[in-house]
Structure formats: structure tokens, C-alpha cells
Design a protein around this motif. Structure first.
Motif, short mmCIF file in Angstrom:
data_model
loop_
_atom_site.label_atom_id
_atom_site.label_comp_id
_atom_site.label_asym_id
_atom_site.label_seq_id
_atom_site.Cartn_x
_atom_site.Cartn_y
_atom_site.Cartn_z
N VAL A 166 0.81 -1.22 0.00
CA VAL A 166 0.00 0.00 0.00
C VAL A 166 0.84 1.27 0.00
N LYS A 167 2.14 1.13 0.33
CA LYS A 167 3.00 2.31 0.35
C LYS A 167 4.44 1.89 0.09
N VAL A 168 5.12 2.71 -0.68
CA VAL A 168 6.56 2.55 -0.87
C VAL A 168 7.18 3.77 -0.19
N TYR A 169 7.84 3.53 0.93
CA TYR A 169 8.41 4.62 1.72
C TYR A 169 9.62 5.21 1.01
N ASP A 170 10.51 4.33 0.55
CA ASP A 170 11.67 4.74 -0.23
C ASP A 170 12.07 3.54 -1.09
N GLY A 171 13.23 3.55 -1.66
CA GLY A 171 13.61 2.48 -2.57
C GLY A 171 13.68 1.11 -1.94
N ASP A 172 13.96 1.04 -0.65
CA ASP A 172 14.16 -0.27 -0.02
C ASP A 172 13.25 -0.54 1.18
N THR A 173 12.13 0.17 1.27
CA THR A 173 11.19 -0.05 2.37
C THR A 173 9.75 0.06 1.88
N GLN A 230 10.97 5.35 -7.19
CA GLN A 230 10.08 5.17 -8.34
C GLN A 230 10.17 3.75 -8.88
N TYR A 231 11.35 3.20 -8.91
CA TYR A 231 11.52 1.83 -9.37
C TYR A 231 10.72 0.87 -8.49
N SER A 232 10.84 1.02 -7.18
CA SER A 232 10.09 0.16 -6.26
C SER A 232 8.59 0.40 -6.36
N LEU A 233 8.19 1.66 -6.57
CA LEU A 233 6.77 1.97 -6.79
C LEU A 233 6.25 1.22 -8.02
N ASP A 234 6.98 1.33 -9.12
CA ASP A 234 6.55 0.70 -10.37
C ASP A 234 6.46 -0.81 -10.25
N LYS A 235 7.38 -1.41 -9.51
CA LYS A 235 7.42 -2.87 -9.40
C LYS A 235 6.47 -3.41 -8.33
N CYS A 236 6.22 -2.65 -7.26
CA CYS A 236 5.56 -3.23 -6.08
C CYS A 236 4.20 -2.64 -5.70
N LEU A 266 17.23 -3.75 -8.19
CA LEU A 266 17.66 -2.40 -7.81
C LEU A 266 19.17 -2.26 -7.89
N VAL A 267 19.90 -3.28 -7.45
CA VAL A 267 21.36 -3.26 -7.55
C VAL A 267 21.78 -3.28 -9.01
N ARG A 270 2.36 -3.94 8.30
CA ARG A 270 3.75 -4.37 8.51
C ARG A 270 4.64 -3.65 7.50
N ARG A 271 5.86 -3.36 7.95
CA ARG A 271 6.84 -2.74 7.05
C ARG A 271 7.89 -3.78 6.69
N VAL A 272 8.40 -3.64 5.48
CA VAL A 272 9.39 -4.58 4.97
C VAL A 272 10.61 -3.81 4.52
N ARG A 273 11.77 -4.23 4.99
CA ARG A 273 13.06 -3.66 4.59
C ARG A 273 13.73 -4.67 3.68
N PHE A 274 14.09 -4.22 2.47
CA PHE A 274 14.73 -5.11 1.50
C PHE A 274 16.07 -5.58 2.06
N LEU A 275 16.28 -6.86 2.06
CA LEU A 275 17.48 -7.47 2.61
C LEU A 275 18.65 -7.34 1.63
N GLY A 276 19.84 -7.10 2.17
CA GLY A 276 21.06 -7.15 1.37
C GLY A 276 21.39 -5.94 0.53
N ILE A 277 20.54 -4.90 0.59
CA ILE A 277 20.78 -3.72 -0.24
C ILE A 277 20.55 -2.44 0.57
N ASP A 278 21.06 -1.35 0.04
CA ASP A 278 20.80 -0.04 0.62
C ASP A 278 20.62 0.95 -0.53
N CYS A 279 19.45 1.57 -0.57
CA CYS A 279 19.17 2.59 -1.59
C CYS A 279 19.55 3.97 -1.06
N PRO A 280 19.80 4.92 -1.94
CA PRO A 280 20.06 6.29 -1.50
C PRO A 280 18.87 6.80 -0.67
#
Length: 147
Positions: free
Chosen positions: A2-9, A40-46, A87-88, A16-26
Motif C-alpha cells: 500500500v506504500k513505498v516509503y523509499d527504494g528499499d522499504t 520510483q523503481y520500487s513503486l513501479d514494481k511493487c 535495484l542493484v 507491517r513494514r518490509v526492509r529489502f534485505l542485502g541492499i541499501d538505496c540512497p
């Protein structure tokens, strides 16, 4: 999702919130380059889509903020896309292993990051390799001409 907080959350419909494992976005709040593109990439995909999670075998399932730590998958074509790796691959995230934790696909993530860096994708657009030297105690790195 329902929400993309930033590239990796992400936030799920059950809050519940989800933090993408193994990566760090700006970081958006710090105005780092390519933070908006990563989001935007995470928005488009998720956003608004069914996502699937896998977890690191034997690893933590949540961080100290209570966010799930997961590999995020979305259906794409006839298969599934690992959004963390994508994303990487696009140069919108770097490999992130806090505490040097071993990841099942560490080598693949590093190879994807190396390829993105060589192709000057995303945050690697203006990256320049330099030779550095490690101090004897291994705690600092210096350029050759550093005094």
C-alpha cells in the motif's frame, strides 16, 4: 503493497513494514542522488501488487525497528523478479551487509553491483575508481598521493 516509503522499504496492507534485505538505496530525506529514482523503481514494481517474500536461511526475520527483513519478489512475465537484485542491477542500490553477515546470494549481488558500476548506471554514473592503500592497522584507506 500500500506504500513505498523509499527504494528499499515497503508497507503492506496489514501495516507491517518490509526492509529489502542485502541492499541499501540512497536516502530520500538526505537528498542523496538517485533516491527518487530508486523509490520510483520500487513503486513501479511493487505498489498495489502482490509481493512474495523469502528470508535468509538462519538469519534475522526482523530488524531492530520491527521491519521484516526479506528478499522481495514480484511476478514478471512467466517468472518472478527479485526486486532487491534488480535495484542493484540498475545502479539504484548498493550491496549492504551490516556486520558482514553472510548472504546466500552475496556473490551475485556483488557481481550485479560491479556490472552496474562498470556500465555507469544510476548512482554509479559519475563514479571514478581510484587506487587506495590500507594503513597498517587496516582501519583507514588513503589515496596514493595523500600526505
Amino acid at each position: 503493497v500500500v506504500k513505498v516509503y523509499d527504494g528499499d522499504t515497503l508497507t503492506l496492507h496489514d501495516k507491517r513494514r518490509v526492509r529489502f534485505l542485502g541492499i541499501d538505496c540512497p536516502e530520500l530525506n538526505e537528498g542523496q542522488p538517485f533516491a527518487k529514482e530508486a523509490k520510483q523503481y520500487s513503486l513501479d514494481k511493487c505498489l498495489g501488487k502482490d509481493v512474495y517474500f523469502s528470508f535468509e536461511p538462519g538469519g534475522q526475520k526482523a530488524d531492530h525497528y520491527g521491519r521484516l527483513l526479506a528478499w522481495v519478489w514480484v511476478g514478471e512475465g512467466t517468472g518472478y523478479l527479485n526486486v532487491n537484485e534488480a535495484l542493484v542491477s540498475e545502479g539504484l542500490a548498493g550491496v549492504y551487509m551490516p556486520g558482514n553477515k553472510k548472504l546466500q546470494n552475496k556473490d551475485k549481488l556483488i557481481a550485479l553491483q560491479t556490472r552496474a558500476r562498470k556500465r555507469k548506471l544510476g548512482k554509479w554514473k559519475s563514479f571514478k575508481d581510484v587506487n587506495v592503500f590500507r594503513t597498517k592497522n587496516g582501519k583507514a584507506f588513503h589515496k596514493k598521493d595523500c600526505k
